[in-house]
Design a protein around this motif. Structure first.
Motif, short mmCIF file in Angstrom:
data_model
loop_
_atom_site.label_atom_id
_atom_site.label_comp_id
_atom_site.label_asym_id
_atom_site.label_seq_id
_atom_site.Cartn_x
_atom_site.Cartn_y
_atom_site.Cartn_z
N PHE A 117 -26.05 -30.36 -68.04
CA PHE A 117 -26.44 -29.39 -67.00
C PHE A 117 -26.58 -30.09 -65.65
N ILE A 118 -27.25 -31.23 -65.64
CA ILE A 118 -27.42 -32.01 -64.40
C ILE A 118 -26.06 -32.47 -63.87
N ARG A 119 -25.20 -32.93 -64.75
CA ARG A 119 -23.88 -33.41 -64.32
C ARG A 119 -23.07 -32.28 -63.68
N ILE A 120 -23.15 -31.10 -64.27
CA ILE A 120 -22.43 -29.96 -63.69
C ILE A 120 -23.01 -29.61 -62.33
N LYS A 121 -24.32 -29.64 -62.20
CA LYS A 121 -24.93 -29.33 -60.90
C LYS A 121 -24.57 -30.40 -59.86
N LEU A 122 -24.48 -31.65 -60.29
CA LEU A 122 -24.03 -32.70 -59.37
C LEU A 122 -22.60 -32.43 -58.91
N ALA A 123 -21.73 -32.06 -59.84
CA ALA A 123 -20.34 -31.78 -59.49
C ALA A 123 -20.23 -30.57 -58.55
N THR A 169 -22.44 -29.74 -56.31
CA THR A 169 -23.09 -29.96 -55.01
C THR A 169 -22.68 -31.25 -54.30
N GLU A 170 -21.92 -32.09 -54.98
CA GLU A 170 -21.45 -33.33 -54.37
C GLU A 170 -19.93 -33.42 -54.56
N ASN A 171 -19.32 -34.29 -53.80
CA ASN A 171 -17.87 -34.44 -53.89
C ASN A 171 -17.52 -35.49 -54.93
N ASN A 172 -17.10 -35.04 -56.11
CA ASN A 172 -16.64 -35.91 -57.19
C ASN A 172 -17.61 -37.08 -57.47
N PRO A 173 -18.88 -36.76 -57.77
CA PRO A 173 -19.86 -37.83 -57.96
C PRO A 173 -19.60 -38.66 -59.21
N VAL A 174 -20.05 -39.88 -59.18
CA VAL A 174 -20.08 -40.73 -60.37
C VAL A 174 -21.41 -40.44 -61.05
N PHE A 176 -16.43 -34.57 -61.67
CA PHE A 176 -17.28 -35.75 -61.57
C PHE A 176 -16.56 -36.87 -62.30
N ILE A 177 -17.02 -38.09 -62.08
CA ILE A 177 -16.42 -39.26 -62.73
C ILE A 177 -17.44 -39.83 -63.71
N HIS A 178 -16.96 -40.07 -64.92
CA HIS A 178 -17.80 -40.74 -65.92
C HIS A 178 -17.49 -42.23 -65.85
N PRO A 179 -18.48 -43.06 -65.50
CA PRO A 179 -18.20 -44.48 -65.24
C PRO A 179 -17.79 -45.28 -66.48
N SER A 211 -15.63 -44.44 -68.79
CA SER A 211 -14.18 -44.34 -68.96
C SER A 211 -13.45 -44.38 -67.61
N ASN A 212 -14.23 -44.29 -66.53
CA ASN A 212 -13.69 -44.17 -65.17
C ASN A 212 -12.73 -42.98 -65.09
N LYS A 213 -13.04 -41.94 -65.86
CA LYS A 213 -12.20 -40.76 -65.93
C LYS A 213 -12.87 -39.61 -65.19
N GLU A 214 -12.05 -38.78 -64.58
CA GLU A 214 -12.52 -37.60 -63.87
C GLU A 214 -12.52 -36.41 -64.83
N PHE A 215 -13.60 -35.63 -64.81
CA PHE A 215 -13.72 -34.45 -65.65
C PHE A 215 -13.99 -33.23 -64.77
N THR A 216 -13.36 -32.11 -65.10
CA THR A 216 -13.65 -30.86 -64.40
C THR A 216 -14.83 -30.17 -65.08
N ILE A 217 -15.47 -29.31 -64.33
CA ILE A 217 -16.56 -28.52 -64.91
C ILE A 217 -16.03 -27.69 -66.08
N LYS A 218 -14.85 -27.09 -65.92
CA LYS A 218 -14.36 -26.25 -67.02
C LYS A 218 -14.08 -27.07 -68.28
N GLU A 219 -13.65 -28.31 -68.14
CA GLU A 219 -13.51 -29.19 -69.32
C GLU A 219 -14.86 -29.39 -69.99
#
Length: 177
Positions: A76-82, A84-89, A139-142, A144-152
């Motif tokens: 939930f926090i990660r989605i809210k970060l995504a 409200t921020e630009n592609n956060p880690v 957002f980016i998961h550090p 895997s250094n992979k970018e994930f969309t909210i819908k994923e």
């Protein structure tokens, strides 16, 4: 039963090639309905049953329920970060170590069930309000250094809910509880 089927009773998460609004709507329903389904699975279990691992060298049902609360709060926090921020880690956490903490191993379930119920109510409300543009934020998961969309992530956490629910229901079925 083979260990792999005990670890992944509904299989591993498989992201569709293209995630449609229909997928997202089904996943949101899974997120929304999960707390009631979880409560139904655990409500009549004894303390001994709650402290039974769902597989050899696996977590107990108690640890699974507390893990779900921990994991879904993080999501939930990660989605809210995504949103409200630009592609956060995002900040990862060591779920295996969290599951060994006293509040995961020994604490009664009711608090985590309450957290899950309230969190999923708020989470599903938020998800239903999102536009296509919102769902495509990342957002980016550090690890895997992979970018994930909210819908994923909506799809993954719908799967995650059903995955852990299946751990409990499969164990109950195997023990005739």
């Amino acid at each position: 039963m083979k260990i792999e089927s005990l670890k992944f009773p509904i299989g591993k998460f498989e992201k569709p090639q293209e995630i449609t609004q229909s997928h997202v709507n089904i996943w949101i329903k899974d997120v929304e309905n999960f707390p009631d389904r979880l409560f139904h699975e655990v409500q009549d279990l004894s303390e001994g049953q709650l402290d039974t691992p769902y597989r050899p060298e696996g977590w107990t049902i108690r640890q699974v329920v507390h893990h779900v609360a921990d994991s879904h709060m993080n999501s939930f926090i990660r989605i809210k970060l995504a949103l409200t921020e630009n592609n956060p880690v995002i900040k990862p956490y060591l779920e295996e170590k969290w599951a060994e903490l006293p509040d995961s191993k020994n604490y009664p379930l009711q608090t985590s069930l309450n957290i899950i119920k309230a969190l999923h109510e708020r989470w599903s409300y938020l998800l239903k309000q999102l536009t296509e543009e919102d769902l495509n934020k990342t957002f980016i998961h550090p690890e895997s250094n992979k970018e994930f969309t909210i819908k994923e992530m909506v799809g993954f956490y719908a799967w995650h809910s059903n995955h852990h629910l299946a751990h409990i229901s499969t164990l109950k079925k195997s023990k005739n509880w």
